[in-house]
Design an enzyme around this catalytic site. Structure first.
Site, PDB file in Angstrom:
ATOM      1  N   TYR A  53       0.830  -1.209   0.000  1.00  0.00           N
ATOM      2  CA  TYR A  53       0.000   0.000   0.000  1.00  0.00           C
ATOM      3  C   TYR A  53       0.865   1.261   0.000  1.00  0.00           C
ATOM      4  CZ  TYR A  53      -3.754  -3.283   1.223  1.00  0.00           C
ATOM      5  OH  TYR A  53      -4.634  -4.337   1.233  1.00  0.00           O
ATOM      6  N   HIS A 111      -0.095 -11.977   0.535  1.00  0.00           N
ATOM      7  CA  HIS A 111      -1.101 -11.098  -0.083  1.00  0.00           C
ATOM      8  C   HIS A 111      -1.923 -11.826  -1.160  1.00  0.00           C
ATOM      9  CE1 HIS A 111      -1.767  -6.500  -0.568  1.00  0.00           C
ATOM     10  NE2 HIS A 111      -2.876  -7.138  -0.793  1.00  0.00           N
ATOM     11  N   SER A 192     -12.743  -4.826   1.198  1.00  0.00           N
ATOM     12  CA  SER A 192     -13.652  -3.977   0.400  1.00  0.00           C
ATOM     13  C   SER A 192     -15.107  -4.253   0.790  1.00  0.00           C
ATOM     14  CB  SER A 192     -13.439  -4.205  -1.101  1.00  0.00           C
ATOM     15  OG  SER A 192     -12.082  -4.019  -1.445  1.00  0.00           O
ATOM     16  N   PRO A 193     -15.419  -4.171   2.075  1.00  0.00           N
ATOM     17  CA  PRO A 193     -16.764  -4.563   2.541  1.00  0.00           C
ATOM     18  C   PRO A 193     -17.878  -3.648   2.049  1.00  0.00           C
ATOM     19  CG  PRO A 193     -15.527  -3.551   4.328  1.00  0.00           C
ATOM     20  CD  PRO A 193     -14.553  -3.744   3.192  1.00  0.00           C
TER      21      PRO A 193
END
Ligand code: NAP
Length: 277
Positions: A53, A111, A192-193
């Site tokens: 990130y 990841h 990504s809820p």
């Protein structure tokens, strides 16, 4: 706070905080740190980041946010698949620890699956665990076939979570991966809820949320929180979004609402490959 139990028996918050795209813009830095600190104070103490990130920028910002609060936080980071070797994981982990300003990660995730055989990755993360650099390890973006393969290997039973794309508009995991993980007692961490905010524009969800006196984000998160072994990690870069999301814990979902959500976002009717963002 609702909690989810890891295979070791340790409990972690079912509602945590994501940090993708955080720490990349100087102008929003103070607000992002304040949002994370507010989340910690409210009990959303699980923080998810990754070496990927912002090329370390997210980890650096998280490090700043948790200064003086380390012991309250369950800190999750992830390493690239090309760092999944014994030497690569050691270097990657030391890099993450340095940027975060901590001695140990609570959970360290592969990841996504790459070229390195699982056997070597298990050895790599087990060494880190023995050295006290991480407390638990897990995986991300692994579909059921990969999970079964991992689990069958010596040490594979130590995988503590699988972090995957899961929200109302991405329910494919409910066909096989989620039930399999539930049976194996491996929590799913839903990334990504709120579908990176796209879900929040869905007219049906908006109308249903309004009828409940809730926001679309709260309803989407509350729905995930009805799952026993799911940890949701919404990313919020403002205190307002953070507090709105926290209130999802108080958003009741009855059987009629669940049925209406199933109508708006039908559960899977067949196996589909795991989606990734
Ligand atoms: P997300 O959490 O579904 O959505 C984040 C977006 O929604 C941001 O634009 C945020 O805006 C907005 N938002 C959040 N709460 C809101 C609210 N109450 N009202 C309106 N907008 C709201 O997407 P995500 O960041 O992709 O996923 C969450 C975390 O999962 C990531 O941050 C990361 O830690 C992890 N992740 C992991 C993987 C993986 O491959 N393992 C992939 C993707 C994500 P603001 O920023 O303006 O608050």
């Amino acid at each position: 706070m609702k909690h989810v139990t890891l295979p070791t028996g340790e409990q972690v918050p079912a509602l945590g905080m994501g940090t993708w795209m955080i720490g990349e813009d100087r102008a929003s830095r103070a607000g992002e740190i304040a949002a994370l600190q507010r989340g910690i104070d409210l009990g959303m103490t699980l923080i998810d980041t990754a070496e990927m990130y912002g090329d370390g920028a997210s980890e650096r910002l998280v490090g700043e946010a948790i200064k003086g609060r380390r012991e309250r936080v369950f800190l999750v980071s992830k390493f690239y698949p090309h760092h999944a070797t014994v030497r690569g994981a050691r270097t990657a982990c030391e890099g993450s620890l340095g940027r975060l300003g901590v001695d140990c990660l609570d959970l360290y995730l592969l990841h996504w699956r790459g070229e390195v055989p699982f056997e070597e990755t298990i050895e790599a993360v087990e060494r880190l665990r023995e050295q006290g650099k991480i407390r638990h390890w897990g995986v991300s973006n692994l579909d059921i076939r990969d999970m079964k393969e991992l689990r069958a290997l010596p040490g594979g039973e130590r995988a503590a979570v699988n972090q995957v794309l899961y929200n109302l508009s991405r329910r494919g995991v409910e066909w096989d991966l989620l039930p399999w993980c539930e049976q194996a007692r491996i929590p799913l961490m839903a990334y990504s809820p709120v579908e990176q905010a796209r879900l929040l524009r869905h007219p049906g969800l908006r109308a249903l949320a309004a009828r409940h006196g809730a926001t679309p984000a709260q309803l989407a998160l509350a729905w995930l929180l009805t799952r026993e072994q799911v940890i949701a990690i919404p990313k919020a870069s403002t205190r307002a979004h953070l507090e709105e999301n926290f209130a999802a814990l108080e958003c009741p979902i009855d059987a009629a609402t669940l049925a209406e959500l199933d109508r708006l976002f039908p559960p899977p009717q067949r196996a589909t490959p795991l989606e990734m963002l």
